[in-house]
Design an enzyme around this catalytic site. Sequence first.
Site, mmCIF file in Angstrom:
data_model
loop_
_atom_site.group_PDB
_atom_site.id
_atom_site.type_symbol
_atom_site.label_atom_id
_atom_site.label_comp_id
_atom_site.label_asym_id
_atom_site.label_seq_id
_atom_site.Cartn_x
_atom_site.Cartn_y
_atom_site.Cartn_z
ATOM 1 N N TYR A 190 4.847 -8.861 6.331
ATOM 2 C CA TYR A 190 4.718 -7.455 5.932
ATOM 3 C C TYR A 190 4.956 -6.540 7.144
ATOM 4 O O TYR A 190 5.179 -5.342 6.978
ATOM 5 C CB TYR A 190 3.340 -7.158 5.327
ATOM 6 C CG TYR A 190 3.008 -7.899 4.044
ATOM 7 C CD1 TYR A 190 3.948 -8.665 3.363
ATOM 8 C CD2 TYR A 190 1.725 -7.817 3.495
ATOM 9 C CE1 TYR A 190 3.623 -9.341 2.198
ATOM 10 C CE2 TYR A 190 1.390 -8.489 2.323
ATOM 11 C CZ TYR A 190 2.343 -9.248 1.683
ATOM 12 O OH TYR A 190 2.009 -9.906 0.526
ATOM 13 N N SER A 201 -0.425 -8.937 -7.241
ATOM 14 C CA SER A 201 0.240 -8.029 -8.176
ATOM 15 C C SER A 201 -0.558 -7.880 -9.476
ATOM 16 O O SER A 201 -0.015 -8.014 -10.577
ATOM 17 C CB SER A 201 1.671 -8.496 -8.469
ATOM 18 O OG SER A 201 2.422 -8.600 -7.279
ATOM 19 N N LEU A 233 -1.548 -5.368 -10.977
ATOM 20 C CA LEU A 233 -1.102 -4.255 -11.824
ATOM 21 C C LEU A 233 0.393 -4.342 -12.100
ATOM 22 O O LEU A 233 1.023 -3.360 -12.470
ATOM 23 C CB LEU A 233 -1.470 -2.916 -11.155
ATOM 24 C CG LEU A 233 -2.973 -2.685 -10.969
ATOM 25 C CD1 LEU A 233 -3.236 -1.393 -10.198
ATOM 26 C CD2 LEU A 233 -3.695 -2.642 -12.325
ATOM 27 N N TRP A 293 1.502 -5.064 0.798
ATOM 28 C CA TRP A 293 2.922 -5.455 0.755
ATOM 29 C C TRP A 293 3.802 -4.205 0.665
ATOM 30 O O TRP A 293 3.484 -3.284 -0.102
ATOM 31 C CB TRP A 293 3.145 -6.356 -0.471
ATOM 32 C CG TRP A 293 4.565 -6.779 -0.700
ATOM 33 C CD1 TRP A 293 5.476 -7.152 0.230
ATOM 34 C CD2 TRP A 293 5.228 -6.883 -1.977
ATOM 35 N NE1 TRP A 293 6.664 -7.498 -0.379
ATOM 36 C CE2 TRP A 293 6.539 -7.340 -1.731
ATOM 37 C CE3 TRP A 293 4.830 -6.652 -3.292
ATOM 38 C CZ2 TRP A 293 7.467 -7.562 -2.749
ATOM 39 C CZ3 TRP A 293 5.742 -6.872 -4.310
ATOM 40 C CH2 TRP A 293 7.045 -7.326 -4.042
ATOM 41 N N SER A 351 -0.189 -19.992 -1.080
ATOM 42 C CA SER A 351 0.239 -18.971 -2.032
ATOM 43 C C SER A 351 1.521 -19.461 -2.699
ATOM 44 O O SER A 351 2.354 -20.104 -2.044
ATOM 45 C CB SER A 351 0.488 -17.651 -1.281
ATOM 46 O OG SER A 351 0.892 -16.645 -2.178
ATOM 47 N N PRO A 402 -14.730 -10.631 -1.196
ATOM 48 C CA PRO A 402 -14.967 -9.581 -2.194
ATOM 49 C C PRO A 402 -13.940 -9.683 -3.322
ATOM 50 O O PRO A 402 -12.760 -9.916 -3.070
ATOM 51 C CB PRO A 402 -14.801 -8.284 -1.410
ATOM 52 C CG PRO A 402 -15.071 -8.655 0.007
ATOM 53 C CD PRO A 402 -14.544 -10.060 0.153
ATOM 54 N N LEU A 403 -14.404 -9.500 -4.544
ATOM 55 C CA LEU A 403 -13.535 -9.652 -5.718
ATOM 56 C C LEU A 403 -12.431 -8.604 -5.785
ATOM 57 O O LEU A 403 -11.434 -8.793 -6.467
ATOM 58 C CB LEU A 403 -14.380 -9.568 -6.991
ATOM 59 C CG LEU A 403 -15.054 -10.872 -7.420
ATOM 60 C CD1 LEU A 403 -16.119 -10.603 -8.477
ATOM 61 C CD2 LEU A 403 -14.023 -11.862 -7.957
HETATM 62 N N1 NAP Z 1 1.347 -13.886 -1.746
HETATM 63 C C1 NAP Z 1 2.418 -13.189 -2.067
HETATM 64 O O1 NAP Z 1 3.545 -13.635 -1.906
HETATM 65 C C2 NAP Z 1 2.255 -11.820 -2.655
HETATM 66 C C3 NAP Z 1 3.256 -11.288 -3.489
HETATM 67 C C4 NAP Z 1 3.086 -10.023 -4.032
HETATM 68 C C5 NAP Z 1 1.948 -9.297 -3.733
HETATM 69 N N2 NAP Z 1 0.972 -9.813 -2.908
HETATM 70 C C6 NAP Z 1 -0.235 -9.024 -2.543
HETATM 71 O O2 NAP Z 1 -0.759 -8.398 -3.709
HETATM 72 C C7 NAP Z 1 -0.856 -6.998 -3.462
HETATM 73 C C8 NAP Z 1 -0.749 -6.181 -4.752
HETATM 74 O O3 NAP Z 1 0.452 -6.440 -5.437
HETATM 75 P P1 NAP Z 1 1.671 -5.414 -5.480
HETATM 76 O O4 NAP Z 1 1.703 -4.651 -4.212
HETATM 77 O O5 NAP Z 1 2.845 -6.212 -5.869
HETATM 78 O O6 NAP Z 1 1.404 -4.427 -6.674
HETATM 79 P P2 NAP Z 1 0.177 -4.015 -7.635
HETATM 80 O O7 NAP Z 1 -1.070 -3.906 -6.855
HETATM 81 O O8 NAP Z 1 0.222 -4.892 -8.822
HETATM 82 O O9 NAP Z 1 0.661 -2.575 -8.081
HETATM 83 C C9 NAP Z 1 0.791 -1.564 -7.129
HETATM 84 C C10 NAP Z 1 1.264 -0.296 -7.795
HETATM 85 O O10 NAP Z 1 0.283 0.166 -8.711
HETATM 86 C C11 NAP Z 1 -0.008 1.535 -8.468
HETATM 87 N N3 NAP Z 1 -1.444 1.722 -8.729
HETATM 88 C C12 NAP Z 1 -2.492 1.199 -8.040
HETATM 89 N N4 NAP Z 1 -3.658 1.569 -8.591
HETATM 90 C C13 NAP Z 1 -3.345 2.366 -9.645
HETATM 91 C C14 NAP Z 1 -4.112 3.070 -10.592
HETATM 92 N N5 NAP Z 1 -5.446 3.025 -10.569
HETATM 93 N N6 NAP Z 1 -3.465 3.796 -11.519
HETATM 94 C C15 NAP Z 1 -2.114 3.842 -11.556
HETATM 95 N N7 NAP Z 1 -1.331 3.200 -10.683
HETATM 96 C C16 NAP Z 1 -1.941 2.464 -9.727
HETATM 97 C C17 NAP Z 1 0.377 1.799 -7.044
HETATM 98 O O11 NAP Z 1 0.879 3.104 -6.896
HETATM 99 P P3 NAP Z 1 0.055 4.297 -6.164
HETATM 100 O O12 NAP Z 1 0.176 4.079 -4.684
HETATM 101 O O13 NAP Z 1 0.724 5.503 -6.668
HETATM 102 O O14 NAP Z 1 -1.366 4.184 -6.620
HETATM 103 C C18 NAP Z 1 1.497 0.808 -6.802
HETATM 104 O O15 NAP Z 1 2.736 1.367 -7.100
HETATM 105 C C19 NAP Z 1 0.301 -6.753 -2.487
HETATM 106 O O16 NAP Z 1 0.263 -5.480 -1.906
HETATM 107 C C20 NAP Z 1 0.112 -7.910 -1.542
HETATM 108 O O17 NAP Z 1 -0.952 -7.656 -0.639
HETATM 109 C C21 NAP Z 1 1.119 -11.061 -2.370
#
Ligand code: NAP
Length: 311
Positions: free
Chosen positions: A65, A207, A209, A37, A153, A30-31
């Site tokens: 995680y 990431s 956002l 994390w 990754s 799914p997209l």
């Molecule tokens: N492969 C890797 O090494 C790696 C590295 C980094 C991340 N990742 C994966 O990518 C996922 C996402 O990246 P991320 O966790 O870094 O951050 P992200 O998804 O880019 O941003 C998350 C933040 O955005 C807020 N948010 C989400 N939806 C929103 C909306 N509609 N309006 C306003 N704020 C919003 C959330 O707060 P609220 O809870 O307040 O909504 C949270 O603080 C991770 O959780 C992980 O699963 C993988």
Amino acid sequence: MCLPALVAAWFPDNVTSVAIRGVHGPVHMPLLGLGTWQYNDSRSEDAILAAFKLGYRHVDTASVYANGVGVGRALKKTGVKREEFFVTSKLAIGLNVSATVQAMYQNLKDLQLDYVDLMLIHIPPTGAQARQDQWKVLEQFAKAGKAKAIGVSHFCKRQLQDILSIATVPVAVNQVQYHVGMGIASDMATDYKTWIQSQGILYQSFSPLCGPCNATNGDQMALKTGALVTGIGKKYNKTGAQVALKWLVQQGIPAIPKSSNPKHLSEDINIFDFKLSDDDMATLTSATVPPVGGGPSPQDSGDCGMEEVLV
Ligand SMILES: NC(=O)c1ccc[n+]([C@@H]2O[C@H](COP(=O)([O-])OP(=O)(O)OC[C@H]3O[C@@H](n4cnc5c(N)ncnc54)[C@H](OP(=O)(O)O)[C@@H]3O)[C@@H](O)[C@H]2O)c1
Ligand SMILES: *[C@@H]1O[C@H](CO)[C@@H](O)[C@H](O)[C@H]1NC(C)=O
Ligand SMILES: *[C@@H]1O[C@H](CO)[C@@H](O)[C@H](O)[C@H]1NC(C)=O
Ligand SMILES: *[C@@H]1O[C@H](CO)[C@@H](O)[C@H](O)[C@H]1NC(C)=O
Ligand SMILES: *[C@@H]1O[C@H](CO)[C@@H](O)[C@H](O)[C@H]1NC(C)=O
């Protein structure tokens, strides 16, 4: 170029997916999925339960995680049939081969799953030999039926080439940081996006956002409340976050935003009922802010500078 085809597959009508190359043919991702994390077991469980009620069918987790138990509990509780949701996990970081294998099976046990849809090498191990050793471990796991597809990754081109030279199973995915602000970053900084796609490897965004981006200078909020995304969003009655996510999925790039706020969870998945104009897509692509955050800078060698060290 070999972009994965958009397919409706067997996911609910409102969820669009992309095909990735699995061990035994295409697997549908799914997209839009949910990131986990920095979430512990209970927070992951709550977020997934809320998300699945809204139609999410894709969760991103990882051994490191340390939330597999909570993720697994939620997936059981939703009652959704196994073949109707997609789970990505990632190998433990910094362990030797036997400990990596052990951690991989423990992760599956924590998740209460017979298989994951996608298992990734989390961070490139240091040196070609170590990268290839870890890939072989992953292939065995997949061939044993424990992962439908496998990938990597944070891998840059030369690191991927080490894998491609020995792979007997397709490299399905490279998951890297990618969001509005990185659209015209150099090929180095975006880990050779065009080349990766030309190899039939799905380029997946993490990431989306700018979660780990600089909180002091505004980068972290730029894709939620920034003028660029909110300005475009007004035309479509969508929020800034929805515009930032749509820019990715409209290119066939899966995004896994993380949220535990029900309003945000709902916003993040409600992006399949509008289409950004070519002009708006181009404007978003040309943005240079916010740049890659919390990792290598766009000026240096991107993820080529990121390597896992055995601990
Ligand atoms: N492969 C890797 O090494 C790696 C590295 C980094 C991340 N990742 C994966 O990518 C996922 C996402 O990246 P991320 O966790 O870094 O951050 P992200 O998804 O880019 O941003 C998350 C933040 O955005 C807020 N948010 C989400 N939806 C929103 C909306 N509609 N309006 C306003 N704020 C919003 C959330 O707060 P609220 O809870 O307040 O909504 C949270 O603080 C991770 O959780 C992980 O699963 C993988
Ligand atoms: C899990 O995280 C939540 C939210 O950050 C926190 O309230 C809770 O105490 C944590 N639970 C444990 C067991 O650490
Ligand atoms: C691998 O690491 C584990 C856990 O740290 C250790 O017990 C084991 O002896 C190591 N194996 C090898 C071959 O180094
Ligand atoms: C974040 O932004 C602030 C303010 O511009 C700056 O001083 C700081 O160095 C930045 N931090 C990082 C890690 O780039
Ligand atoms: C704009 O979106 C909001 C939230 O989805 C919705 O409640 C509202 O009815 C929409 N307004 C218009 C004019 O479509």
